[in-house]
Design a protein around this motif. Structure first.
Motif, PDB file in Angstrom:
ATOM      1  N   ARG A 181       0.812  -1.231   0.000  1.00  0.00           N
ATOM      2  CA  ARG A 181       0.000   0.000   0.000  1.00  0.00           C
ATOM      3  C   ARG A 181       0.848   1.286   0.000  1.00  0.00           C
ATOM      4  NH1 ARG A 181      -2.731   0.678   6.043  1.00  0.00           N
ATOM      5  NH2 ARG A 181      -0.792   0.809   7.227  1.00  0.00           N
ATOM      6  N   LYS A 182       2.162   1.155   0.227  1.00  0.00           N
ATOM      7  CA  LYS A 182       3.017   2.352   0.213  1.00  0.00           C
ATOM      8  C   LYS A 182       3.627   2.582  -1.182  1.00  0.00           C
ATOM      9  CE  LYS A 182       5.261   3.429   4.187  1.00  0.00           C
ATOM     10  NZ  LYS A 182       6.141   3.214   5.378  1.00  0.00           N
ATOM     11  N   ALA A 228      -2.610  -4.596  -1.276  1.00  0.00           N
ATOM     12  CA  ALA A 228      -2.335  -4.706   0.162  1.00  0.00           C
ATOM     13  C   ALA A 228      -3.157  -5.859   0.730  1.00  0.00           C
ATOM     14  CB  ALA A 228      -2.712  -3.391   0.846  1.00  0.00           C
ATOM     15  N   PHE A 259      -2.420   3.965   3.692  1.00  0.00           N
ATOM     16  CA  PHE A 259      -1.407   4.217   4.722  1.00  0.00           C
ATOM     17  C   PHE A 259      -1.637   5.576   5.383  1.00  0.00           C
ATOM     18  CE2 PHE A 259       2.872   6.162   5.528  1.00  0.00           C
ATOM     19  CZ  PHE A 259       3.172   5.440   6.669  1.00  0.00           C
ATOM     20  N   GLY A 297       6.695  -1.087   7.029  1.00  0.00           N
ATOM     21  CA  GLY A 297       5.318  -0.892   6.566  1.00  0.00           C
ATOM     22  C   GLY A 297       5.081  -1.297   5.133  1.00  0.00           C
ATOM     23  N   GLN A 303       2.904  -5.401   6.155  1.00  0.00           N
ATOM     24  CA  GLN A 303       1.448  -5.138   6.205  1.00  0.00           C
ATOM     25  C   GLN A 303       0.671  -6.411   6.531  1.00  0.00           C
ATOM     26  OE1 GLN A 303       0.608  -3.240   2.348  1.00  0.00           O
ATOM     27  NE2 GLN A 303       2.343  -1.882   2.726  1.00  0.00           N
ATOM     28  N   SER A 348       1.245  -7.175  10.518  1.00  0.00           N
ATOM     29  CA  SER A 348       0.664  -6.310  11.554  1.00  0.00           C
ATOM     30  C   SER A 348      -0.866  -6.343  11.555  1.00  0.00           C
ATOM     31  CB  SER A 348       1.115  -4.864  11.344  1.00  0.00           C
ATOM     32  OG  SER A 348       0.473  -4.039  12.296  1.00  0.00           O
ATOM     33  N   SER A 357      -2.712  -3.313   9.846  1.00  0.00           N
ATOM     34  CA  SER A 357      -2.881  -3.189   8.390  1.00  0.00           C
ATOM     35  C   SER A 357      -3.501  -4.438   7.776  1.00  0.00           C
ATOM     36  CB  SER A 357      -1.529  -2.903   7.723  1.00  0.00           C
ATOM     37  OG  SER A 357      -0.533  -3.744   8.249  1.00  0.00           O
ATOM     38  N   ASN A 358      -3.464  -5.550   8.501  1.00  0.00           N
ATOM     39  CA  ASN A 358      -4.042  -6.797   7.995  1.00  0.00           C
ATOM     40  C   ASN A 358      -5.328  -7.082   8.763  1.00  0.00           C
ATOM     41  OD1 ASN A 358      -4.747  -9.396   7.300  1.00  0.00           O
ATOM     42  ND2 ASN A 358      -2.694 -10.256   7.534  1.00  0.00           N
ATOM     43  N   ASP A 378       5.823  -1.811  15.799  1.00  0.00           N
ATOM     44  CA  ASP A 378       5.144  -0.721  15.075  1.00  0.00           C
ATOM     45  C   ASP A 378       5.134   0.568  15.897  1.00  0.00           C
ATOM     46  OD1 ASP A 378       4.551  -2.419  12.984  1.00  0.00           O
ATOM     47  OD2 ASP A 378       2.494  -2.844  13.651  1.00  0.00           O
ATOM     48  N   LEU A 421       4.946   1.403   9.802  1.00  0.00           N
ATOM     49  CA  LEU A 421       3.624   0.834   9.477  1.00  0.00           C
ATOM     50  C   LEU A 421       2.509   1.847   9.698  1.00  0.00           C
ATOM     51  CD1 LEU A 421       0.967  -1.087  10.502  1.00  0.00           C
ATOM     52  CD2 LEU A 421       2.360  -1.900   8.591  1.00  0.00           C
TER      53      LEU A 421
END
Ligand SMILES: Cc1cc2nc3c(=O)[nH]c(=O)nc-3n(C[C@H](O)[C@H](O)[C@H](O)COP(=O)(O)O)c2cc1C
Length: 374
Positions: free
Chosen positions: A119-120, A144, A150, A194, A199, A202, A205-206, A248, A281
């Motif tokens: 996603r970054k 992602a 993000f 991140g 992703q 964590s 983000s997941n 994180d 992240l």
């Protein structure tokens, strides 16, 4: 940095930093490793350019034992910016080969960091701005684990489906074969800062509810599958590293206890060194920056998971690096910004510690004490 001068007859000083390290069949001449650093200097094609040759080559001439390329994308959509290095075609292999060859010819082990930005992705070089890059300017829709941006200035990613997840594994494996073909001798998988595989790790983000999300076991499934497949594709005599964000720095996120548990699993899969970074992240989080602030992560992971570690982050002084290795906190130091300031950091560190290391013969007339001009 102070420059200690020794008389010619003085015995070499014992240094832990300048002692060799052997992992599998590769011997690193010292413990000074150049940390991966994005240069945003490709021409929208992911192909290594003269910039990368000169930038990376300086560190080999400067005495570092291992020089890593920047995060090198395993697919076009895995780039952070349209200007990142990539390794998804034979043309990419060909462009990187002279760099790996030069590093090795000048005494450094050539290393490559393989990455997928998740996603970054699709952002510009930092000096251009922090907005998303649209399709008109070479941008794309990032992928992602979950459709969570993000930050407000980042694009909203598409959640990967089962086929897309399988493709990610294949892309890492294909890039691994190409890295070997190009002449690299160490791969570092980027599971930190991140990016895509972090992703997945964590819970922030997941947020998947299928077999790739949820509890620790499910969140680690894809990252472990990538590591296992890469280890399988990478020659058994060559070392594999993983970069982790040990925390994180955010409530409810990935943290040190999970990193220790995960690092032990990495070790069991044949990972030779865990490079212990942190953060990246969660947007807007500022870690408690101080000299060597991430060293305790390298120390804890080494002790608790029984795996070799690298320490990174605000390591700038020779004596500081020496102490990290001498105390057994880590097996190597990864240096980033101090290397940009002084590509000869390793040669200068040796000098400061009173260790006599070889300089490139072309540079010998500049070594202390100076030879008389001819
Ligand atoms: C210009 C620049 C680019 C970076 N690019 C990457 C990268 O491609 N992959 C990565 O894992 N870390 C990257 N980092 C982070 C560094 O590798 C390192 O972890 C961080 O800068 C802390 O180390 P330092 O205090 O020695 O600079 C980058 C850092 C800088 C300054």
């Amino acid at each position: 940095m102070s420059h200690a001068h020794r008389s010619k007859d003085a015995p070499p000083t014992e240094s832990h930093l300048f002692s060799p390290l052997r992992l599998r069949s590769v011997t690193f001449k010292n413990r000074v490793f150049v940390s991966p650093m994005c240069q945003y200097s490709c021409d929208h094609d992911g192909l290594a350019a003269p910039w990368h040759q000169v930038h990376l080559g300086r560190f080999a001439l400067g005495g570092a034992a291992l020089v890593f390329t920047e995060a090198t994308a395993v697919s076009p959509e895995g780039r952070i910016s349209p200007n990142d290095l990539g390794l998804w075609s034979d043309a990419h292999t060909k462009a990187l080969r002279p760099i790996a060859h030069f590093l090795k010819a000048h005494g450094a082990v050539p290393g490559i960091q393989l990455a997928h930005a998740g996603r970054k992705a699709s952002t510009p070089a930092p000096w251009v701005g922090a907005h998303r890059v649209d399709a008109e300017h070479g941008g794309w829709e990032p992928v992602a684990p979950s459709p969570l941006a993000f930050s407000p200035t980042h694009p909203r990613p598409a959640a990967l489906d089962a086929m897309g997840i399988g493709e990610v594994v294949n892309q890492f494996v294909a890039a691994t074969a190409r890295a070997h073909d190009a002449g690299f001798e160490v791969i570092e998988l980027h599971l930190a800062h991140g990016y895509l595989l972090h992703q997945f790790l964590s819970p922030l983000s997941n947020q998947r509810e299928d077999s790739w999300g949820g509890d620790f076991t499910h969140r680690t499934t894809l990252p472990l599958a990538v590591v296992a497949a890469v280890r399988d594709a990478w020659p058994a005599h060559l070392p594999l590293f993983v970069r982790l964000s040990a925390t994180d720095w955010a409530d409810g996120g990935w943290d040190l206890p999970q990193s220790i548990r995960f690092a032990a699993m990495l070790q069991a899969l044949g990972v030779d060194l865990v490079d212990c970074s942190s953060g990246g992240l969660v947007a807007g989080v500022t870690p408690p920056l101080a000299p060597g602030y991430q060293v305790p992560f390298a120390e804890a992971i080494k002790r608790e998971a029984g795996v070799a570690t690298g320490a990174v982050g605000l390591i700038t002084e020779a004596s500081q690096a020496e102490e990290i290795i001498a105390s057994g906190s880590a097996d190597a130091v990864f240096i980033a910004r101090a290397m940009l300031r002084d590509p000869n950091w390793a040669l200068h560190a040796a000098e400061a510690l009173g260790v006599d290391v070889a300089w490139p013969v072309q540079f010998e007339r500049a070594k202390h004490p100076p030879s008389p001009p001819r």
